[in-house]
Design a protein around this motif. Structure first.
Motif, mmCIF file in Angstrom:
data_model
loop_
_atom_site.group_PDB
_atom_site.id
_atom_site.type_symbol
_atom_site.label_atom_id
_atom_site.label_comp_id
_atom_site.label_asym_id
_atom_site.label_seq_id
_atom_site.Cartn_x
_atom_site.Cartn_y
_atom_site.Cartn_z
ATOM 1 N N LEU A 10 0.752 -1.119 0.165
ATOM 2 C CA LEU A 10 -0.053 0.089 -0.025
ATOM 3 C C LEU A 10 0.929 1.260 0.030
ATOM 4 C CD1 LEU A 10 -2.873 -0.908 2.641
ATOM 5 C CD2 LEU A 10 -2.934 -1.093 0.272
ATOM 6 N N GLY A 11 2.126 1.048 0.064
ATOM 7 C CA GLY A 11 3.132 2.180 -0.033
ATOM 8 C C GLY A 11 3.295 2.648 1.623
ATOM 9 N N LYS A 12 3.311 3.907 1.408
ATOM 10 C CA LYS A 12 3.455 4.356 2.986
ATOM 11 C C LYS A 12 2.316 5.021 3.410
ATOM 12 C CE LYS A 12 8.033 6.673 1.805
ATOM 13 N NZ LYS A 12 8.847 7.987 1.681
ATOM 14 N N VAL A 13 1.824 4.161 4.669
ATOM 15 C CA VAL A 13 0.532 4.411 5.225
ATOM 16 C C VAL A 13 0.517 5.123 6.508
ATOM 17 C CG1 VAL A 13 -1.797 3.224 5.901
ATOM 18 C CG2 VAL A 13 -0.151 2.189 4.164
ATOM 19 N N GLY A 17 -4.878 7.547 15.009
ATOM 20 C CA GLY A 17 -5.474 6.739 16.116
ATOM 21 C C GLY A 17 -5.002 5.453 15.932
ATOM 22 N N GLY A 18 -3.778 4.922 15.496
ATOM 23 C CA GLY A 18 -3.455 3.671 15.363
ATOM 24 C C GLY A 18 -3.157 2.782 16.442
ATOM 25 N N CYS A 19 -3.121 3.759 17.595
ATOM 26 C CA CYS A 19 -2.915 2.986 19.064
ATOM 27 C C CYS A 19 -4.419 2.486 19.602
ATOM 28 C CB CYS A 19 -1.994 3.690 19.892
ATOM 29 S SG CYS A 19 -0.436 3.708 19.545
ATOM 30 N N GLY A 20 -5.362 3.041 19.146
ATOM 31 C CA GLY A 20 -6.835 2.779 19.564
ATOM 32 C C GLY A 20 -7.217 1.253 19.108
ATOM 33 N N PHE A 21 -8.375 0.884 19.551
ATOM 34 C CA PHE A 21 -8.992 -0.441 19.392
ATOM 35 C C PHE A 21 -9.185 -0.865 17.979
ATOM 36 C CE2 PHE A 21 -13.429 -2.625 19.005
ATOM 37 C CZ PHE A 21 -12.757 -3.925 19.053
ATOM 38 N N LEU A 22 -9.582 0.020 16.997
ATOM 39 C CA LEU A 22 -9.793 -0.405 15.800
ATOM 40 C C LEU A 22 -8.241 0.106 14.996
ATOM 41 C CD1 LEU A 22 -11.301 -1.027 13.121
ATOM 42 C CD2 LEU A 22 -12.194 1.155 12.872
ATOM 43 N N GLY A 23 -7.999 1.144 15.269
ATOM 44 C CA GLY A 23 -6.541 1.532 14.583
ATOM 45 C C GLY A 23 -5.667 0.348 14.972
ATOM 46 N N SER A 24 -5.555 0.003 16.011
ATOM 47 C CA SER A 24 -4.470 -1.031 16.209
ATOM 48 C C SER A 24 -4.578 -2.355 15.589
ATOM 49 C CB SER A 24 -4.341 -1.239 17.559
ATOM 50 O OG SER A 24 -5.349 -1.669 18.286
ATOM 51 N N HIS A 25 -5.983 -2.741 15.381
ATOM 52 C CA HIS A 25 -6.251 -3.991 14.483
ATOM 53 C C HIS A 25 -6.055 -3.606 13.040
ATOM 54 C CE1 HIS A 25 -8.195 -6.877 17.219
ATOM 55 N NE2 HIS A 25 -8.407 -5.850 17.863
ATOM 56 N N ILE A 26 -6.331 -2.431 12.484
ATOM 57 C CA ILE A 26 -5.802 -1.923 11.187
ATOM 58 C C ILE A 26 -4.360 -2.089 10.870
ATOM 59 C CG2 ILE A 26 -5.819 -0.268 9.474
ATOM 60 C CD1 ILE A 26 -8.546 0.717 10.668
ATOM 61 N N VAL A 27 -3.647 -1.651 11.828
ATOM 62 C CA VAL A 27 -1.990 -1.717 11.783
ATOM 63 C C VAL A 27 -1.675 -3.205 11.621
ATOM 64 C CG1 VAL A 27 0.156 -1.346 12.857
ATOM 65 C CG2 VAL A 27 -1.579 0.484 12.781
ATOM 66 N N SER A 28 -2.236 -4.003 12.472
ATOM 67 C CA SER A 28 -1.900 -5.335 12.456
ATOM 68 C C SER A 28 -2.272 -6.095 11.194
ATOM 69 C CB SER A 28 -2.579 -6.250 13.420
ATOM 70 O OG SER A 28 -1.900 -5.865 15.056
ATOM 71 N N LEU A 29 -3.517 -5.745 10.617
ATOM 72 C CA LEU A 29 -3.828 -6.310 9.360
ATOM 73 C C LEU A 29 -2.960 -6.000 8.034
ATOM 74 C CD1 LEU A 29 -6.050 -8.260 8.609
ATOM 75 C CD2 LEU A 29 -7.720 -6.611 7.966
ATOM 76 N N ILE A 30 -2.478 -4.790 8.126
ATOM 77 C CA ILE A 30 -1.379 -4.378 7.071
ATOM 78 C C ILE A 30 -0.152 -5.073 7.250
ATOM 79 C CG2 ILE A 30 -0.288 -2.327 6.346
ATOM 80 C CD1 ILE A 30 -2.563 -0.522 7.469
ATOM 81 N N VAL A 31 0.407 -5.112 8.544
ATOM 82 C CA VAL A 31 1.433 -5.895 8.726
ATOM 83 C C VAL A 31 1.427 -7.108 8.171
ATOM 84 C CG1 VAL A 31 2.942 -6.947 10.691
ATOM 85 C CG2 VAL A 31 2.461 -4.490 10.822
ATOM 86 N N LYS A 32 0.254 -7.984 8.242
ATOM 87 C CA LYS A 32 -0.286 -9.333 7.998
ATOM 88 C C LYS A 32 -0.165 -9.482 6.538
ATOM 89 C CE LYS A 32 -3.642 -12.609 8.620
ATOM 90 N NZ LYS A 32 -4.918 -12.854 9.575
ATOM 91 N N ARG A 33 -0.886 -8.479 5.912
ATOM 92 C CA ARG A 33 -1.253 -8.605 4.661
ATOM 93 C C ARG A 33 -0.681 -7.805 3.536
ATOM 94 N NH1 ARG A 33 -7.774 -7.864 4.243
ATOM 95 N NH2 ARG A 33 -8.309 -9.554 5.501
ATOM 96 N N HIS A 34 0.201 -6.813 4.009
ATOM 97 C CA HIS A 34 0.833 -6.000 2.973
ATOM 98 C C HIS A 34 2.193 -5.663 3.806
ATOM 99 C CE1 HIS A 34 -2.882 -4.946 1.045
ATOM 100 N NE2 HIS A 34 -3.500 -4.688 2.114
ATOM 101 N N PRO A 35 3.148 -6.855 3.796
ATOM 102 C CA PRO A 35 4.339 -6.546 4.611
ATOM 103 C C PRO A 35 5.364 -5.724 3.959
ATOM 104 C CG PRO A 35 4.029 -8.669 3.574
ATOM 105 C CD PRO A 35 2.797 -8.267 3.500
ATOM 106 N N GLN A 36 5.177 -5.546 2.558
ATOM 107 C CA GLN A 36 6.091 -4.402 1.907
ATOM 108 C C GLN A 36 5.668 -3.047 2.179
ATOM 109 O OE1 GLN A 36 8.536 -6.250 0.400
ATOM 110 N NE2 GLN A 36 7.518 -7.919 1.353
ATOM 111 N N SER A 37 4.831 -2.590 2.979
ATOM 112 C CA SER A 37 4.256 -1.306 2.999
ATOM 113 C C SER A 37 5.150 -0.884 4.358
ATOM 114 C CB SER A 37 2.641 -1.322 3.226
ATOM 115 O OG SER A 37 1.914 -2.124 2.564
ATOM 116 N N GLN A 38 5.118 0.450 4.430
ATOM 117 C CA GLN A 38 5.598 1.138 5.493
ATOM 118 C C GLN A 38 4.505 1.811 6.081
ATOM 119 O OE1 GLN A 38 8.942 3.945 4.687
ATOM 120 N NE2 GLN A 38 9.267 2.895 2.736
ATOM 121 N N ILE A 39 4.358 1.673 7.535
ATOM 122 C CA ILE A 39 3.292 2.090 8.502
ATOM 123 C C ILE A 39 3.917 2.883 9.437
ATOM 124 C CG2 ILE A 39 1.576 1.195 9.908
ATOM 125 C CD1 ILE A 39 1.763 -1.760 8.782
#
Length: 371
Positions: A10-13, A17-39
């Protein structure tokens, strides 16, 4: 369920709010699915729910401070912004307005100035909730309900923010936006829905039920909502890659809002009892006391008055009575057609994971105290 195939970066994402409930799950899913991205994660405080992956960086920042926000954007140079930040539902009205409305406008300006390609906003399914009308398979053609017609000021500010995000679409022409409207979010790290239900079980309150349990309600497992956000980001990036072409109205994602749910509306108290059963409740239904809506409303009114004097919130409020007896479910057909969305985790499995997480945390606390 089989693992989903990896998809391109996804490029640079930048996840707001990435330390919140939903935001942290989004971060985890990007790590899992888009490991070539930078978050990069932007949050008011980044000490909670941190992801240990080396592709994730953290930035403390107040989104109501334009200079601070622009500084982070200049450092990260994001291609995609996913904006999940929002104050607690019970925060003061001025905080809701400052963060949800003004903060979102500041993020939009920073994104536009720094050439962001895709901006995905976390709205709320409740933006179409009218207190005089139940939501029966509500879709995106239903009008927003805000201002004097909307009893929850939090929801009004989410609606105003959504309008700002969608109006910013294609201004400039290569800046694309959309909004995701989740309903009844729950899962690991949930601080509002499941913990309250498990606490009710611990207090022996599963013997009570308000209403006849004939109202269908949407509850959505958090990973499905994270999945919807990532599909939206991918769709916006795809649209960006074919600019200046504009997709057909029936296929368009930019400038649009999408309801995201589990696609499994259930009777409200069936969900509660599934949660309680997972937590250990074995009370037979024959032992459950049914309170009528009117009786429960009267009790809630009385308790709110008494607890208001004490500066506290009771276990039963009028808002809880209303939500537990109303029909509230939505259509996800638009998300299915345009985003390719389908829930990746079913309701039963989501409940098992969410309650299991709470029980694990309780066990860890016991062990810590026993040392």
């Amino acid at each position: 369920m089989a693992a989903l195939p990896e998809v391109p970066s996804l490029g640079k994402v930048l996840v707001i709010g990435g330390c919140g409930f939903l935001g942290s799950h989004i971060v985890s899913l990007i790590v899992k699915r888009h490991p070539q991205s930078q978050i990069a994660v932007l949050d008011l405080r980044t000490n909670l729910n941190r992801n240990a992956s080396p592709i994730v960086s953290y930035h403390d920042c107040d989104i109501t401070n334009l200079d601070a926000v622009q500084s982070v954007f200049a450092t990260v140079k994001p291609d995609v912004v996913i904006h999940t930040a929002s104050p607690h539902f019970n925060a003061k009205s001025e905080i809701h307005n400052k963060v949800n409305v003004e903060g979102t406008k500041i993020l939009l300006k920073a994104a536009q100035d720094s050439k962001v390609k895709a901006f995905v906003y976390t709205s709320s399914a409740s933006v179409v909730l009218d207190p005089t009308r139940e939501l029966v398979n509500a879709d995106e053609t239903w009008p927003l309900v805000m201002g004097d017609r909307q009893p929850e000021y939090y929801t009004t500010t989410k609606a105003y923010a959504e309008i700002a995000v969608l109006e910013a679409n294609r201004t400039p022409s290569d800046f694309l936006t959309c909004a995701i409207r989740p309903a009844g979010i729950f899962g690991e790290g949930d601080v509002q829905l499941l913990p309250k239900m498990v606490t009710a079980f611990r207090k022996g309150q599963t013997k009570f039920q308000v209403g006849q349990n004939n109202n269908l309600f949407d509850f959505t497992y958090v990973e499905n909502i994270a999945h919807g956000h990532l599909l939206a980001a991918q769709a916006l990036l795809h649209t960006h890659s074919i600019l200046p072409t504009v997709p057909l109205d029936s296929e368009r994602v930019d400038g649009e809002a999408f309801f995201i749910t589990n696609g499994q509306p259930v009777y409200f108290w069936d969900f509660a009892r599934a949660v309680w059963h997972e937590a250990g409740d074995r009370l037979p239904l024959s032992s459950v006391w049914h309170l009528s809506d009117d009786v429960a409303w009267a009790i809630g009114t009385l308790l709110e008055s008494v607890f208001w004097v004490l500066g506290k919130t009771p276990n039963l409020t009028r808002a809880q009575v209303r939500y537990s007896t109303m029909t509230k479910y939505h259509s996800i057909e638009k998300a299915r057609r345009r985003l390719g969305f389908a829930p990746v985790v079913g309701l039963d499995e989501g409940i098992r994971r969410g309650v299991g997480y709470i029980l694990e945390q309780e066990e860890k606390e016991k062990q810590k105290k026993g040392q």
